[in-house]
Scaffold this motif. Sequence first.
Motif, PDB file in Angstrom:
ATOM      1  N   MET A 281     141.420   7.183  34.361  1.00 21.48           N
ATOM      2  CA  MET A 281     140.200   7.254  35.152  1.00 21.48           C
ATOM      3  C   MET A 281     140.189   8.387  36.182  1.00 21.48           C
ATOM      4  O   MET A 281     139.134   8.952  36.468  1.00 21.48           O
ATOM      5  CB  MET A 281     139.982   5.919  35.881  1.00 21.48           C
ATOM      6  N   PHE A 282     141.350   8.721  36.763  1.00 21.21           N
ATOM      7  CA  PHE A 282     141.372   9.691  37.854  1.00 21.21           C
ATOM      8  C   PHE A 282     142.074  11.000  37.509  1.00 21.21           C
ATOM      9  O   PHE A 282     141.689  12.058  38.020  1.00 21.21           O
ATOM     10  CB  PHE A 282     142.047   9.071  39.088  1.00 21.21           C
ATOM     11  N   LEU A 283     143.117  10.943  36.678  1.00 20.32           N
ATOM     12  CA  LEU A 283     143.895  12.154  36.399  1.00 20.32           C
ATOM     13  C   LEU A 283     143.054  13.289  35.815  1.00 20.32           C
ATOM     14  O   LEU A 283     143.241  14.450  36.216  1.00 20.32           O
ATOM     15  CB  LEU A 283     145.068  11.819  35.475  1.00 20.32           C
ATOM     16  N   PRO A 284     142.120  13.038  34.883  1.00 18.39           N
ATOM     17  CA  PRO A 284     141.306  14.158  34.388  1.00 18.39           C
ATOM     18  C   PRO A 284     140.538  14.871  35.500  1.00 18.39           C
ATOM     19  O   PRO A 284     140.420  16.101  35.492  1.00 18.39           O
ATOM     20  CB  PRO A 284     140.353  13.482  33.388  1.00 18.39           C
ATOM     21  N   GLY A 285     140.027  14.124  36.480  1.00 17.66           N
ATOM     22  CA  GLY A 285     139.328  14.760  37.598  1.00 17.66           C
ATOM     23  C   GLY A 285     140.269  15.540  38.487  1.00 17.66           C
ATOM     24  O   GLY A 285     139.929  16.624  38.977  1.00 17.66           O
ATOM     25  N   TRP A 286     141.461  14.992  38.725  1.00 18.83           N
ATOM     26  CA  TRP A 286     142.434  15.709  39.541  1.00 18.83           C
ATOM     27  C   TRP A 286     142.863  17.017  38.885  1.00 18.83           C
ATOM     28  O   TRP A 286     143.140  18.002  39.580  1.00 18.83           O
ATOM     29  CB  TRP A 286     143.649  14.821  39.780  1.00 18.83           C
ATOM     30  N   LEU A 287     142.908  17.032  37.572  1.00 20.50           N
ATOM     31  CA  LEU A 287     143.286  18.246  36.840  1.00 20.50           C
ATOM     32  C   LEU A 287     142.084  19.109  36.487  1.00 20.50           C
ATOM     33  O   LEU A 287     142.213  20.088  35.749  1.00 20.50           O
ATOM     34  CB  LEU A 287     144.036  17.871  35.558  1.00 20.50           C
ATOM     35  N   ARG A 288     140.899  18.738  36.989  1.00 21.04           N
ATOM     36  CA  ARG A 288     139.656  19.492  36.794  1.00 21.04           C
ATOM     37  C   ARG A 288     139.280  19.627  35.308  1.00 21.04           C
ATOM     38  O   ARG A 288     138.861  20.687  34.853  1.00 21.04           O
ATOM     39  CB  ARG A 288     139.745  20.877  37.441  1.00 21.04           C
ATOM     40  N   ALA A 289     139.449  18.560  34.589  1.00 18.57           N
ATOM     41  CA  ALA A 289     138.984  18.550  33.197  1.00 18.57           C
ATOM     42  C   ALA A 289     137.458  18.491  33.197  1.00 18.57           C
ATOM     43  O   ALA A 289     136.863  17.643  33.888  1.00 18.57           O
ATOM     44  CB  ALA A 289     139.570  17.363  32.447  1.00 18.57           C
ATOM     45  N   ARG A 290     136.808  19.340  32.418  1.00 21.37           N
ATOM     46  CA  ARG A 290     135.352  19.463  32.462  1.00 21.37           C
ATOM     47  C   ARG A 290     134.664  18.775  31.297  1.00 21.37           C
ATOM     48  O   ARG A 290     133.785  17.948  31.476  1.00 21.37           O
ATOM     49  CB  ARG A 290     134.958  20.948  32.481  1.00 21.37           C
ATOM     50  N   THR A 291     135.046  19.129  30.095  1.00 20.26           N
ATOM     51  CA  THR A 291     134.353  18.623  28.912  1.00 20.26           C
ATOM     52  C   THR A 291     134.850  17.225  28.557  1.00 20.26           C
ATOM     53  O   THR A 291     135.962  16.830  28.946  1.00 20.26           O
ATOM     54  CB  THR A 291     134.574  19.562  27.720  1.00 20.26           C
ATOM     55  N   PRO A 292     134.038  16.456  27.822  1.00 14.33           N
ATOM     56  CA  PRO A 292     134.507  15.130  27.386  1.00 14.33           C
ATOM     57  C   PRO A 292     135.794  15.187  26.577  1.00 14.33           C
ATOM     58  O   PRO A 292     136.630  14.289  26.677  1.00 14.33           O
ATOM     59  CB  PRO A 292     133.334  14.608  26.546  1.00 14.33           C
ATOM     60  N   GLU A 293     135.961  16.246  25.795  1.00 16.84           N
ATOM     61  CA  GLU A 293     137.181  16.378  24.996  1.00 16.84           C
ATOM     62  C   GLU A 293     138.400  16.565  25.893  1.00 16.84           C
ATOM     63  O   GLU A 293     139.467  15.989  25.649  1.00 16.84           O
ATOM     64  CB  GLU A 293     137.059  17.559  24.023  1.00 16.84           C
ATOM     65  N   GLN A 294     138.251  17.355  26.951  1.00 18.04           N
ATOM     66  CA  GLN A 294     139.364  17.554  27.880  1.00 18.04           C
ATOM     67  C   GLN A 294     139.691  16.268  28.634  1.00 18.04           C
ATOM     68  O   GLN A 294     140.870  15.938  28.829  1.00 18.04           O
ATOM     69  CB  GLN A 294     139.007  18.669  28.869  1.00 18.04           C
ATOM     70  N   VAL A 295     138.657  15.534  29.052  1.00 19.57           N
ATOM     71  CA  VAL A 295     138.875  14.268  29.743  1.00 19.57           C
ATOM     72  C   VAL A 295     139.624  13.292  28.844  1.00 19.57           C
ATOM     73  O   VAL A 295     140.583  12.632  29.267  1.00 19.57           O
ATOM     74  CB  VAL A 295     137.531  13.668  30.192  1.00 19.57           C
ATOM     75  N   ARG A 296     139.190  13.216  27.594  1.00 20.31           N
ATOM     76  CA  ARG A 296     139.836  12.300  26.646  1.00 20.31           C
ATOM     77  C   ARG A 296     141.279  12.716  26.388  1.00 20.31           C
ATOM     78  O   ARG A 296     142.180  11.868  26.329  1.00 20.31           O
ATOM     79  CB  ARG A 296     139.035  12.261  25.348  1.00 20.31           C
ATOM     80  N   THR A 297     141.519  14.009  26.240  1.00 18.41           N
ATOM     81  CA  THR A 297     142.869  14.497  25.943  1.00 18.41           C
ATOM     82  C   THR A 297     143.826  14.201  27.091  1.00 18.41           C
ATOM     83  O   THR A 297     144.958  13.744  26.879  1.00 18.41           O
ATOM     84  CB  THR A 297     142.835  16.001  25.655  1.00 18.41           C
ATOM     85  N   VAL A 298     143.382  14.451  28.308  1.00 16.23           N
ATOM     86  CA  VAL A 298     144.237  14.181  29.474  1.00 16.23           C
ATOM     87  C   VAL A 298     144.565  12.697  29.568  1.00 16.23           C
ATOM     88  O   VAL A 298     145.712  12.300  29.832  1.00 16.23           O
ATOM     89  CB  VAL A 298     143.551  14.672  30.765  1.00 16.23           C
ATOM     90  N   GLY A 299     143.565  11.849  29.334  1.00  9.83           N
ATOM     91  CA  GLY A 299     143.803  10.405  29.378  1.00  9.83           C
ATOM     92  C   GLY A 299     144.788   9.947  28.328  1.00  9.83           C
ATOM     93  O   GLY A 299     145.674   9.122  28.609  1.00  9.83           O
ATOM     94  N   VAL A 300     144.659  10.469  27.118  1.00 14.08           N
ATOM     95  CA  VAL A 300     145.571  10.080  26.042  1.00 14.08           C
ATOM     96  C   VAL A 300     146.993  10.532  26.353  1.00 14.08           C
ATOM     97  O   VAL A 300     147.966   9.784  26.153  1.00 14.08           O
ATOM     98  CB  VAL A 300     145.089  10.668  24.699  1.00 14.08           C
ATOM     99  N   ILE A 301     147.136  11.757  26.852  1.00 10.36           N
ATOM    100  CA  ILE A 301     148.469  12.262  27.196  1.00 10.36           C
ATOM    101  C   ILE A 301     149.102  11.398  28.294  1.00 10.36           C
ATOM    102  O   ILE A 301     150.304  11.067  28.239  1.00 10.36           O
ATOM    103  CB  ILE A 301     148.388  13.732  27.647  1.00 10.36           C
ATOM    104  N   ALA A 302     148.293  11.001  29.282  1.00 12.86           N
ATOM    105  CA  ALA A 302     148.819  10.153  30.355  1.00 12.86           C
ATOM    106  C   ALA A 302     149.316   8.814  29.809  1.00 12.86           C
ATOM    107  O   ALA A 302     150.382   8.325  30.212  1.00 12.86           O
ATOM    108  CB  ALA A 302     147.731   9.930  31.407  1.00 12.86           C
ATOM    109  N   LEU A 303     148.561   8.223  28.884  1.00  8.26           N
ATOM    110  CA  LEU A 303     148.982   6.942  28.305  1.00  8.26           C
ATOM    111  C   LEU A 303     150.259   7.100  27.486  1.00  8.26           C
ATOM    112  O   LEU A 303     151.151   6.242  27.552  1.00  8.26           O
ATOM    113  CB  LEU A 303     147.861   6.380  27.429  1.00  8.26           C
TER     114      LEU A 303
END
Length: 322
Positions: A281-303
């Motif tokens: 929920m928060f890490l993609p914003g902290w890493l300034r992920a912009r597109t939905p694909e980037q948000v999803r990728t960051v979340g998956v990597i975190a999990l």
Amino acid sequence: MARWGGERDTSYRAGRTRPDHSAVLGPGFPVNPQQSSPPAQVCVRHTDRPTGLSCTRCGRPACPECLRPASVGQHCVDCVRADQRSTRKVRTASGAVAARSATPFVTYVLIALNVVVYAITAAQSRSLMANERGSALFIDWVMYPPAVAAGEWFRVVGSGFLHYGLIHLLLNMFALYIVGRDIEPVLGRARYLAVYLISLFGGSAAVMFLAQDNLTAGASGAVYGLFGAVTVILLRLRQNPNSMLILIGINVFISFSLPGISLWGHLGGLAAGTLATLGVMFLPGWLRARTPEQVRTVGVIALVVLASATLALIGAAAMFLG
């Protein structure tokens, strides 16, 4: 006296061929309309079905089965599918595609698995309240750190589906139903299941380090992780999390106060579930992920990283015990 118009041609009465009047009536005038009428339209997807209907978008003929109501007229199924592919998908705050169905299928499956495992242990022990006694499945799956260190890693997951008696089962399943049906639509089914399992692994890791002589069982560690997940989601949606914080505080106090409750399993699951949901929920914003694909990728990597970390901790504890 002769009739007006002169003599009439009565040759057809004698069996002769009727004269061709096309020259008089004009070119293109059908002598036999039944033979020269255009063929009936057929559905483009069912060529054996004549139809007088057509798609108001592409204009192709279609039978009623292949047409869908639209705001203007009716569209064929091919146009409907093309429109769905081109429409931008609605996503939740976690980057997951919003499900068309609000039914929490993963939550129901998890509850069903817990109930089935409990029913097996109750049948083996012939007791609803003391199902841990005389049940081979319970003995084989209960979380016992020395057994895990000896190579019985299936206990890490299996113990999360065992329960000490009917009351223990009902309390955990009620909590899972209450929080799971709200979390699953927000995280998406795959992320929700990942957070649940990471919470379960986190509880097992804490037990491996801090409760090595205990026999631990129950979905409580995973449920506590979902408590943390709800709190993080409320913060991300800018809603008041006080109710969840109070609930977590009460449950932690009960875990400290009552004997026979796996305090470290609860706290480990709470920490793991909270961190996993923060990563989504928060890490993609902290890493300034912009597109939905980037948000999803960051979340998956975190999990993936958190799941690997919890399993690594369990492995480290197993090596220490071994």
